[in-house]
Design a protein around this motif. Structure first.
Motif, short mmCIF file in Angstrom:
data_model
loop_
_atom_site.label_atom_id
_atom_site.label_comp_id
_atom_site.label_asym_id
_atom_site.label_seq_id
_atom_site.Cartn_x
_atom_site.Cartn_y
_atom_site.Cartn_z
N LEU A 216 27.31 40.69 -1.62
CA LEU A 216 28.36 39.90 -1.68
C LEU A 216 29.03 38.98 -0.24
CD1 LEU A 216 30.60 42.65 -3.29
CD2 LEU A 216 30.00 40.03 -4.18
N GLU A 217 28.69 39.50 1.03
CA GLU A 217 28.88 38.56 1.69
C GLU A 217 27.77 37.55 2.26
OE1 GLU A 217 30.87 39.06 4.76
OE2 GLU A 217 31.72 41.23 4.00
N ARG A 218 27.07 37.77 1.73
CA ARG A 218 25.67 36.26 1.33
C ARG A 218 26.50 35.16 0.64
NH1 ARG A 218 20.50 35.10 2.19
NH2 ARG A 218 19.72 33.84 0.08
N GLY A 219 27.27 36.24 -0.52
CA GLY A 219 27.75 34.94 -1.06
C GLY A 219 28.81 33.93 -0.44
N ARG A 220 29.81 34.89 0.52
CA ARG A 220 30.89 34.26 1.13
C ARG A 220 30.17 33.32 2.32
NH1 ARG A 220 33.40 39.92 2.37
NH2 ARG A 220 33.83 40.55 0.11
N ASP A 221 28.76 33.74 2.06
CA ASP A 221 28.40 32.36 3.59
C ASP A 221 28.31 31.35 2.60
OD1 ASP A 221 28.55 34.34 5.54
OD2 ASP A 221 26.89 35.17 5.20
#
Length: 221
Positions: A216-221
């Motif tokens: 999810l954090e990667r998606g936000r980036d």
């Protein structure tokens, strides 16, 4: 989550590795869990009502590169040697060798092993001889300690049925610490027992949750 019914552990000491109880199933049964001819591996489970007259738990010790030897698949080869030797000791028909715990601790055969929840059947076997010293010694030390904590844990009614070798993966897929991606990949996230990052249902679930957060954090980036 509430605490487990109990947790037993034996620390490393005097050159002997640590060991712990794993996946205690009250009212459970031992099941066959192997899909390869000529190998034997067991596991434990229980139905929702826990209605079996038996209880079963694994006693686990951990092996690493020092015991397994070099090479990425050394753990797989080591595991298969154990599973093959137990298959042969059980008669080659998926019966499991079994040994009463006092006999395992004293290095002597069991004349009989009584009833078991393992539906493929058990026969008396020298588990103390089938296991190499780096596994046998930690289990013996742990069982003696557990019997002091819970009287009767290593008593005459306690029976070892083997072997369970797949509480975690025999190899680990390398992944990055932050993104938890497999090395050299942009879309592969190794997770849980099969990837070598967990040893049991809860630890696998937690590893999956942490990886989902990283995704999810990667998606936000």
């Amino acid at each position: 989550l509430g605490a487990a019914y109990y947790g037993l552990s034996s620390r490393r000491g005097s050159g002997v590795a640590a060991a712990h109880s794993f996946c205690m199933c009250p009212g459970g049964q031992i099941v066959a869990s192997v899909n390869v001819p000529g190998l034997l591996c067991t596991n434990g489970m229980s139905n929702s009502r826990h209605s079996s007259p038996f209880a079963n738990a694994a006693i686990v010790t951990t092996l690493g590169p020092r015991e397994l030897g070099p090479g990425p698949f050394a753990g797989v080869a080591y595991r298969e040697r154990l599973e093959r030797s137990f298959f042969e000791a059980g008669g080659g028909d998926w019966r499991a060798p079994a040994q009463r715990v006092p006999d395992f601790l004293n290095g002597q055969p069991s004349a009989e092993v009584g009833r078991s929840s393992y539906k493929m059947g058990c026969i008396p076997g020298r588990i103390d001889q089938l296991l190499p010293d780096e596994i046998r010694a930690p289990l013996q030390q742990a069982l003696r300690r557990f019997d002091r904590q819970i009287a009767g844990f290593a008593g005459r009614e306690a029976v070892l049925v083997g072997i369970e070798t797949r509480s975690s993966g025999a190899l680990r897929i390398s992944r990055s610490e932050d993104a938890r991606l497999a090395e050299g990949w942009s879309n592969l996230w190794p997770v849980g027992e099969g990837a070598g990052y967990a040893g049991g249902i809860m630890s696998a679930a937690i590893d999956g949750v942490r990886t989902a957060h990283a995704l999810l954090e990667r998606g936000r980036d």
